[in-house]
Design an enzyme around this catalytic site. Structure first.
Site: not given
Length: 403
Positions: A74, A100, A132, A184, A212, A217
């Site tokens: 991870n 997801d 969302r 991002d 989700r 998130h």
């Protein structure tokens, strides 16, 4: 894929504890209408313990397109897996797909065609939300070729876009692994600024942003300090790449409005005194360096007022404004200069003790138009009168000549 041929697009999937959402995500890749020979998938399992890696391996063994599955320890965030995938990509374009979320069936075929037809380096495909709320302001119409200054694309800086890989490689672009959130935004804005054109595909839903059930998130988790880190990085990028002036101000609106301002919204009322002080300390160097009149005038009054008070380090006045807004009160609209100016009288308007300049409360035309009695065109009264005078003079001369 035929040996020696380059795929059109590489789909990069970074996955961590993605079950069961990953199942539908992968199904949407398998359902793509683009020829599987034109597609490759690189999936990076970022140390999952819920069967994510096994699901990816099963997918790779079953589907017709080439799939590379990488398993790693991870990394602590989405940047690491994306960078690993980008380093392995062979496609002319890359698309970053969150594990997801899912794609519309024609998404990749349409986006590759859009980029090829218009020679653009980035393509934004329409996004819809499932549990969302996605960004909306940039989907008004399809734009074969645009840029970050003349459209609303600055308000969608997520990584789920089609990028020309040669652009990324030419500039050595990778995701900043030191940022836990906003990485991002940094990557995508740099791509917008370096791109030879951006396309917006607004008439087909290319991407489904899935909420989700467990609420996990990245953008909703983590300390508030991470938001300031993100704002600081984005502002620094804009300052580095765009000269001071209107264009820089246009882009600076985004980190001020989307990243910084929410820290001084309703949650600020619930913060402890210590957290409030810390937020103001973190904001001060950003306000000192990047808060300009050009940014301020592009905001609505309540946004501008709150950020002005942050810049002035006046939390006591900011709390009054926030309480006023929490009570859902509407500020009195005051029309002045024969209806050509509208002031929205939020708390401390023309208070000598507060000393807030009037122009902080001055509504810009888009906000003022909602106020009855506002004369939107009145600012040009002098010019219109001059034009009418010239026309009258010309008509009189023509009448005399005809007589």
């Amino acid at each position: 894929m035929t040996v020696g041929t380059q795929p059109d697009v590489t789909v990069i999937i970074g996955a961590y504890e993605a079950m069961p959402y990953l199942v539908e995500c992968l199904a949407s890749v398998e359902a793509q209408t683009i020829d599987p020979a034109r597609l490759e998938v690189i999936a990076v399992d970022d140390g999952s313990t819920d069967g994510t890696g096994d699901c990816l391996e099963e997918f790779a063994a079953r589907v017709p397109m080439p799939v590379t599955v990488i398993r790693q320890e991870n990394s602590g965030g989405p940047s690491g897996p994306r960078n690993v995938g980008l380093g392995k990509a062979a496609g002319r374009y890359v698309f970053f797909l969150d594990a997801d979320d899912r794609l519309g069936p024609e998404a990749l075929e349409r986006m590759v065609a859009m980029a090829d037809e218009n020679g653009t380096d980035v393509v934004l495909g329409r996004v819809e939300g499932i549990n969302r709320t996605p960004p909306k302001s940039m989907w008004g119409k399809t734009l074969p070729r645009t840029d970050v200054f003349s459209s609303n694309i600055k308000f969608t800086l997520s990584a789920q876009k089609l990028f020309r890989r040669s652009l990324l490689e030419r500039h050595g672009m990778r995701f900043d692994e030191s940022l836990f959130t906003g990485e991002d935004a940094l990557f995508t804005l740099e791509a917008y600024l370096r791109a030879d054109g951006v396309s917006v595909l607004a008439d087909y839903t290319c991407y489904y942003l899935v909420g989700r059930d467990d609420g996990k998130h990245v953008t909703k988790t983590g300390s508030y300090t991470l938001r300031f880190d993100s704002a600081r990085a984005l502002m620094a990028l804009i300052e580095e790449m765009v000269p001071a002036g209107d264009k820089r101000d246009v882009l600076m609106v985004r980190p001020f409005l989307i990243t910084l301002l929410p820290q001084f919204g309703p949650r600020f009322l619930k913060d402890s005194e210590e957290v409030r002080r810390h937020k103001l300390e973190l904001a001060k160097p950003l306000m000192d360096a990047h808060w300009t009149a050009g940014v301020a005038r592009r905001l609505r009054v309540h946004e501008r007022l709150r950020l002005h008070l942050v810049a002035r380090q006046r939390p006591e006045l900011l709390l009054d404004v926030l309480e006023f807004m929490k009570a859902k009160k509407e500020p009195e609209a005051r029309l002045e200069k024969r209806g050509t100016q509208v002031y929205l009288a939020y708390p401390h308007f023309r208070s000598k003790a507060a000393g807030i300049p009037d122009d902080i409360y001055l509504a810009e035309p888009r906000e003022a138009r909602a106020v009855p009695g506002y004369r939107a065109a009145a600012a040009n009264t002098f010019l219109r009168r001059a034009v009418r005078k010239v026309r009258r003079t010309l008509r009189a001369r023509n009448f005399k000549a005809a007589a």
